[in-house]
Enzyme design. Structure first.
Site, PDB file in Angstrom:
ATOM      1  N   LYS A 185      -1.792   4.992   8.685  1.00 16.06           N
ATOM      2  CA  LYS A 185      -0.970   5.192   7.416  1.00 16.06           C
ATOM      3  C   LYS A 185      -1.801   5.237   6.139  1.00 16.06           C
ATOM      4  O   LYS A 185      -1.648   6.294   5.386  1.00 16.06           O
ATOM      5  CB  LYS A 185      -0.171   3.477   7.045  1.00 16.06           C
ATOM      6  CG  LYS A 185       0.730   3.883   5.918  1.00 16.06           C
ATOM      7  CD  LYS A 185       0.864   2.424   5.549  1.00 16.06           C
ATOM      8  CE  LYS A 185       1.604   2.384   4.135  1.00 16.06           C
ATOM      9  NZ  LYS A 185       2.092   1.005   3.699  1.00 16.06           N
TER      10      LYS A 185
ATOM     11  N   LYS B 287      -7.850   1.651  -3.083  1.00 20.20           N
ATOM     12  CA  LYS B 287      -7.455   1.222  -1.834  1.00 20.20           C
ATOM     13  C   LYS B 287      -7.649   2.280  -0.856  1.00 20.20           C
ATOM     14  O   LYS B 287      -8.442   2.161   0.415  1.00 20.20           O
ATOM     15  CB  LYS B 287      -6.193   0.634  -1.622  1.00 20.20           C
ATOM     16  CG  LYS B 287      -5.749   0.372  -0.374  1.00 20.20           C
ATOM     17  CD  LYS B 287      -5.716  -0.778   0.094  1.00 20.20           C
ATOM     18  CE  LYS B 287      -5.109  -0.978   1.585  1.00 20.20           C
ATOM     19  NZ  LYS B 287      -5.055  -2.151   2.268  1.00 20.20           N
TER      20      LYS B 287
ATOM     21  N   THR C 167       0.948  -1.230  -0.043  1.00 20.88           N
ATOM     22  CA  THR C 167      -0.084  -0.027  -0.079  1.00 20.88           C
ATOM     23  C   THR C 167       0.879   1.248   0.113  1.00 20.88           C
ATOM     24  O   THR C 167       1.496   1.494   1.051  1.00 20.88           O
ATOM     25  CB  THR C 167      -0.857  -0.037   1.255  1.00 20.88           C
ATOM     26  OG1 THR C 167      -1.746  -1.152   1.307  1.00 20.88           O
ATOM     27  CG2 THR C 167      -2.001   1.295   1.262  1.00 20.88           C
TER      28      THR C 167
HETATM   29  P1  NAD Z   1       5.730  -5.869   7.450  1.00 20.41           P
HETATM   30  O1  NAD Z   1       6.370  -4.473   7.811  1.00 20.41           O
HETATM   31  O2  NAD Z   1       5.438  -6.933   8.124  1.00 20.41           O
HETATM   32  O3  NAD Z   1       6.617  -6.312   6.039  1.00 20.41           O
HETATM   33  C1  NAD Z   1       7.542  -5.454   5.198  1.00 20.41           C
HETATM   34  C2  NAD Z   1       8.792  -6.347   4.729  1.00 20.41           C
HETATM   35  O4  NAD Z   1       9.481  -5.769   3.656  1.00 20.41           O
HETATM   36  C3  NAD Z   1       9.488  -6.719   5.958  1.00 20.41           C
HETATM   37  O5  NAD Z   1       9.810  -8.152   6.268  1.00 20.41           O
HETATM   38  C4  NAD Z   1      10.878  -5.745   5.542  1.00 20.41           C
HETATM   39  O6  NAD Z   1      11.975  -6.716   6.191  1.00 20.41           O
HETATM   40  C5  NAD Z   1      10.643  -5.947   4.156  1.00 20.41           C
HETATM   41  N1  NAD Z   1      11.520  -4.982   3.535  1.00 20.41           N
HETATM   42  C6  NAD Z   1      11.977  -3.600   3.838  1.00 20.41           C
HETATM   43  N2  NAD Z   1      12.582  -3.159   2.959  1.00 20.41           N
HETATM   44  C7  NAD Z   1      13.185  -3.899   2.049  1.00 20.41           C
HETATM   45  C8  NAD Z   1      14.030  -3.890   0.944  1.00 20.41           C
HETATM   46  N3  NAD Z   1      14.686  -2.733   0.968  1.00 20.41           N
HETATM   47  N4  NAD Z   1      14.128  -4.962   0.513  1.00 20.41           N
HETATM   48  C9  NAD Z   1      13.495  -6.036   0.625  1.00 20.41           C
HETATM   49  N5  NAD Z   1      12.804  -6.038   1.631  1.00 20.41           N
HETATM   50  C10 NAD Z   1      12.423  -5.302   2.364  1.00 20.41           C
HETATM   51  O7  NAD Z   1       4.573  -5.317   6.705  1.00 20.41           O
HETATM   52  P2  NAD Z   1       3.283  -6.016   6.246  1.00 20.41           P
HETATM   53  O8  NAD Z   1       2.259  -5.820   7.213  1.00 20.41           O
HETATM   54  O9  NAD Z   1       3.616  -7.260   5.842  1.00 20.41           O
HETATM   55  O10 NAD Z   1       2.641  -4.857   5.165  1.00 20.41           O
HETATM   56  C11 NAD Z   1       3.055  -4.929   3.950  1.00 20.41           C
HETATM   57  C12 NAD Z   1       2.293  -4.028   3.051  1.00 20.41           C
HETATM   58  O11 NAD Z   1       0.983  -4.526   2.836  1.00 20.41           O
HETATM   59  C13 NAD Z   1       2.342  -2.395   3.473  1.00 20.41           C
HETATM   60  O12 NAD Z   1       2.401  -1.504   2.552  1.00 20.41           O
HETATM   61  C14 NAD Z   1       1.060  -2.605   4.375  1.00 20.41           C
HETATM   62  O13 NAD Z   1       0.784  -1.455   4.393  1.00 20.41           O
HETATM   63  C15 NAD Z   1       0.284  -3.357   3.290  1.00 20.41           C
HETATM   64  N6  NAD Z   1      -1.068  -3.954   3.879  1.00 20.41           N
HETATM   65  C16 NAD Z   1      -0.919  -4.687   5.198  1.00 20.41           C
HETATM   66  C17 NAD Z   1      -1.836  -5.280   5.885  1.00 20.41           C
HETATM   67  C18 NAD Z   1      -1.670  -5.858   7.246  1.00 20.41           C
HETATM   68  O14 NAD Z   1      -2.932  -6.457   7.818  1.00 20.41           O
HETATM   69  N7  NAD Z   1      -0.565  -6.045   7.816  1.00 20.41           N
HETATM   70  C19 NAD Z   1      -3.161  -5.063   5.342  1.00 20.41           C
HETATM   71  C20 NAD Z   1      -3.359  -4.622   4.006  1.00 20.41           C
HETATM   72  C21 NAD Z   1      -2.193  -3.988   3.302  1.00 20.41           C
END
Ligand code: NAD
Length: 297
Positions: free
Chosen positions: A243, A168, A93
């Protein structure tokens, strides 16, 4: 079965990648956190030494990253390494402007880009029932559809590049506003001596009915089970709602659209986070509203 690169194996990315691997696809994965790579390896995936290494030779490249600046940085690493014609799907997102920039970078390099943010949270990611909101060309969408169907229960093609992110943040802006409305209604009902059950029975079948009341009621003990019945453990964390409300305000500013309720919802969620809201479900807003004086909001 396809060779798929998956970059960003966090709370959402890892279960999504697991579902693709279980469906028989060959997963080459990367995350900056070594523990995430070890978890993926334990599920039969191939850890790579960099995002570029994961992407090289892949037919599909999926990213699931925290925000727009990180997504663009990772696109900067992946795009030069990817095969021409590869479909590159950003499921993070992020702001609409960064999504459009990612489309431009990938399109200029002969890749087929899609923005495909999701709703459904970590439980939807694990169950393979996410909703995907997709922006990009019809040709890229058609190619990606079988993969998206493995990870999702519903996949909607919303329009050109950035349209998925736009859908979204509009949905989540409305959700943030409607959840605050539901919290206010139940908090006021309580102070007026009305039971939560009576308030639920009336509102859920009247013109105030909405998802925030009918499906995800912020009060424990009424309606279907929701985070309120589990001590407000997320669910959908208040940080993530904040966010998304921030992204909708950023977009509204860019296109000069008035969204006063969205702006106020963002301010209230920020206050909530500053007052014991972090790590709690976004519906715990009701506890914050109950805790403050009438003139504080
Ligand atoms: P998270 O922080 O758990 O996962 C993000 C991952 O990206 C981490 O494992 C981090 O180490 C990795 N990362 C960061 N920088 C990096 C790089 N340069 N190269 C490779 N990997 C890298 O977050 P999440 O909860 O999995 O959410 C991911 C996305 O999905 C976000 O944009 C969030 O807004 C969206 N989202 C989350 C949810 C939820 O319920 N968690 C729901 C809908 C959407």
């Amino acid at each position: 079965m396809a060779r798929v690169a998956f970059v960003g194996l966090g709370n959402m990315g890892l279960p999504m990648a697991i579902n693709l691997a279980k469906a028989g696809h060959e997963l080459h994965v990367y995350d900056t956190v070594s523990e995430a790579l070890a978890n993926a390896k334990a599920e039969g995936m191939h850890p790579a030494a960099s995002a570029a290494e994961a992407a090289a030779g892949a037919e599909f490249i999926i990213t699931m990253l925290p925000n727009g600046s990180i997504a663009l940085k990772v696109f900067g690493e992946i795009v030069p390494a990817a095969d021409k014609g590869a479909v590159i799907i950003d499921c993070s997102t992020i702001d609409v402007g960064s999504a459009r920039e990612a489309h431009r970078m990938a399109g200029d390099a002969g890749l087929m880009p899609l923005d495909a943010p999701v709703s459904g949270g970590t439980s939807g990611a694990a169950a393979g029932t996410l909703t995907f909101m997709v922006g990009g060309s019809k040709a890229a969408f058609d190619k990606a559809l079988p993969l998206l169907n493995v990870m999702g229960g519903k996949v909607v093609h919303c329009g050109d590049g950035g349209a998925g992110q736009a859908a979204k943040i509009c949905n989540n802006m409305l959700l943030g506003i409607s959840m605050i409305g539901a919290c206010e209604a139940f908090a006021l009902a309580d102070k007026l001596g009305l039971s939560a059950q009576a308030a639920f029975d009336v509102i859920s079948t009247s013109s105030g009915s909405c998802w925030s009341v009918n499906t995800y009621c912020p009060v424990p003990g009424v309606g279907p089970k929701s985070p309120a019945d589990n001590g407000y453990k997320p669910g959908f964390a208040a940080e993530l709602m904040t966010k998304d409300l921030g992204l909708s305000q950023q977009a509204a500013e860019e296109v000069h659209q008035a969204t006063p309720m969205g702006a106020h919802a963002l301010a209230l969620y920020r206050q909530f986070l500053d007052n014991n809201g972090s790590g709690r479900d976004f519906s715990a807003m009701i506890e914050y509203l109950r805790s403050i004086q009438r003139d504080q909001a």
